[in-house]
Design a protein around this motif. Sequence first.
Motif, PDB file in Angstrom:
ATOM      1  N   UNK A  27       0.825  -1.259  -0.137  1.00  0.00           N
ATOM      2  CA  UNK A  27      -0.001   0.080  -0.083  1.00  0.00           C
ATOM      3  C   UNK A  27       1.061   1.143  -0.011  1.00  0.00           C
ATOM      4  N   UNK A  28       1.829   1.244   0.768  1.00  0.00           N
ATOM      5  CA  UNK A  28       2.767   2.524   0.901  1.00  0.00           C
ATOM      6  C   UNK A  28       3.730   2.441  -0.638  1.00  0.00           C
ATOM      7  N   UNK A  29       3.941   1.557  -1.374  1.00  0.00           N
ATOM      8  CA  UNK A  29       4.694   1.460  -2.603  1.00  0.00           C
ATOM      9  C   UNK A  29       3.684   1.906  -3.600  1.00  0.00           C
ATOM     10  N   UNK A  30       2.707   1.390  -3.572  1.00  0.00           N
ATOM     11  CA  UNK A  30       1.648   1.584  -4.748  1.00  0.00           C
ATOM     12  C   UNK A  30       1.945   1.340  -5.898  1.00  0.00           C
ATOM     13  N   UNK A  31       2.552   0.065  -6.395  1.00  0.00           N
ATOM     14  CA  UNK A  31       2.941  -0.351  -7.809  1.00  0.00           C
ATOM     15  C   UNK A  31       1.591  -0.626  -8.486  1.00  0.00           C
ATOM     16  N   UNK A  32       1.754  -0.616  -9.760  1.00  0.00           N
ATOM     17  CA  UNK A  32       0.722  -0.760 -10.728  1.00  0.00           C
ATOM     18  C   UNK A  32       0.705  -2.406 -10.858  1.00  0.00           C
ATOM     19  N   UNK A  88      -6.397  -6.158  -0.164  1.00  0.00           N
ATOM     20  CA  UNK A  88      -5.905  -4.910  -1.361  1.00  0.00           C
ATOM     21  C   UNK A  88      -6.940  -4.961  -2.629  1.00  0.00           C
ATOM     22  N   UNK A  89      -8.262  -5.587  -2.310  1.00  0.00           N
ATOM     23  CA  UNK A  89      -9.385  -5.352  -3.112  1.00  0.00           C
ATOM     24  C   UNK A  89      -9.337  -4.186  -3.795  1.00  0.00           C
ATOM     25  N   UNK A  90      -9.196  -3.219  -3.121  1.00  0.00           N
ATOM     26  CA  UNK A  90      -9.763  -1.645  -3.596  1.00  0.00           C
ATOM     27  C   UNK A  90      -8.426  -1.194  -4.397  1.00  0.00           C
ATOM     28  N   UNK A  91      -7.191  -1.944  -4.560  1.00  0.00           N
ATOM     29  CA  UNK A  91      -6.330  -1.166  -5.283  1.00  0.00           C
ATOM     30  C   UNK A  91      -5.968  -2.213  -6.570  1.00  0.00           C
ATOM     31  N   UNK A  92      -6.021  -3.428  -6.388  1.00  0.00           N
ATOM     32  CA  UNK A  92      -5.880  -4.387  -7.410  1.00  0.00           C
ATOM     33  C   UNK A  92      -7.080  -5.065  -8.053  1.00  0.00           C
ATOM     34  N   UNK A  93      -7.718  -4.816  -8.781  1.00  0.00           N
ATOM     35  CA  UNK A  93      -8.828  -5.445  -9.274  1.00  0.00           C
ATOM     36  C   UNK A  93      -8.757  -6.651 -10.080  1.00  0.00           C
ATOM     37  N   UNK A  94      -7.462  -6.841 -10.463  1.00  0.00           N
ATOM     38  CA  UNK A  94      -6.993  -8.094 -11.557  1.00  0.00           C
ATOM     39  C   UNK A  94      -5.900  -8.916 -10.799  1.00  0.00           C
TER      40      UNK A  94
END
Length: 374
Positions: A114-119, A146-152
Amino acid sequence: MLALFQHRCLPLPMPRVLRFALLSLSVLAVGLVALIYALTWHPAAREPAVLACQAEAPQLQPGQALKVMTWNLQYLAGKRYVFYYDLPDGEGPDERPTAEDLAYSLDEVVRVIREEQPDIVNLQELHEGARATDYQDQLALLQERLADVYPCASQAFYWKAAFVPDPHILGSVGLKLATLSRFHIESAERLQLPLEANDPVSRQFDKKRALLVSYLPIRGGGRLAAVNTHLDALDDDPETLKRQVAMTRGLLDQLQSEGLPWILAGDFNQLPPGQYERLSAPQRSRYTRDSELKALWSRYPMIPSVEEASGAQQAQWFTHYPNDPRVKGPDRTLDYVFHSPSLTRIEARVRQDDTLRISDHLPLTARFFLPSGH
């Protein structure tokens, strides 16, 4: 007289008990083969990977910045152990982590991501259904947080068996690669890497290393291939490792010839030039002096570069902190990001300062500009 002699020389009929014993042994042998086959896993050379992707996931944009992370999570075990396989002699005292350490590592992995926020996040050594980690589905646990960050997400096993008769295991195993993405993944596939040379029975229970290839569409046309892997460390079988690297390069050459931008990130279990000599004899025993990765870095950009990983500042690129009491901190580079020449590197680093207790590997991140499409 001759007839009598011939009669006495005819072979005697096989005793019924012996025939029954041979038949029983044959049945047992067939049954054992069937049991081993049923307990183990037999993936195809090429097959679709498990993929879950929300329809509303955004597409990549031409020319955008893209941040990638690769991290071997050591199945969330943490750093308070010396596992049986961690020492060169195979005599580590520990066989499994506690539930408390698994929970701590999960929290820490979520915090760092979450802190790094990689794509795009390439993860290795995630457990699913393994006795050693209470049959957790570790990817599902991460996705839930992490569902709110990574949909795939795409995933592929590279070790799976209902029962492994190793005294340290004596139960099920399940080890996988996983790729999380902020952006839409349209398809993913698992490519089987060459297997370790072993006897036919042991080979059924061995790891089956693979390439997990995820294809992300780019708005306006084209795709990005995100490749995830964890290669073997085979000091006693260098030919298999050489074949694994050759197959990996073949894939990259194919993507390059098709004009697809690509990123390959993972745990390669190989040292860069200059690091073999700095390790003690016990620590270097699992590696070869001349890395097979030369077949990749001689053709494509690598992060860290050979100069970075071999120069005066090489310590900042160390990604491995062995679970060996004789090693007091990160001391080698085993994790890399390779990329197609069409991607422009912006920056890269290994996050070392607050990740030393989470895994025996440290997260490596890199940022790029995608091709603009012009």
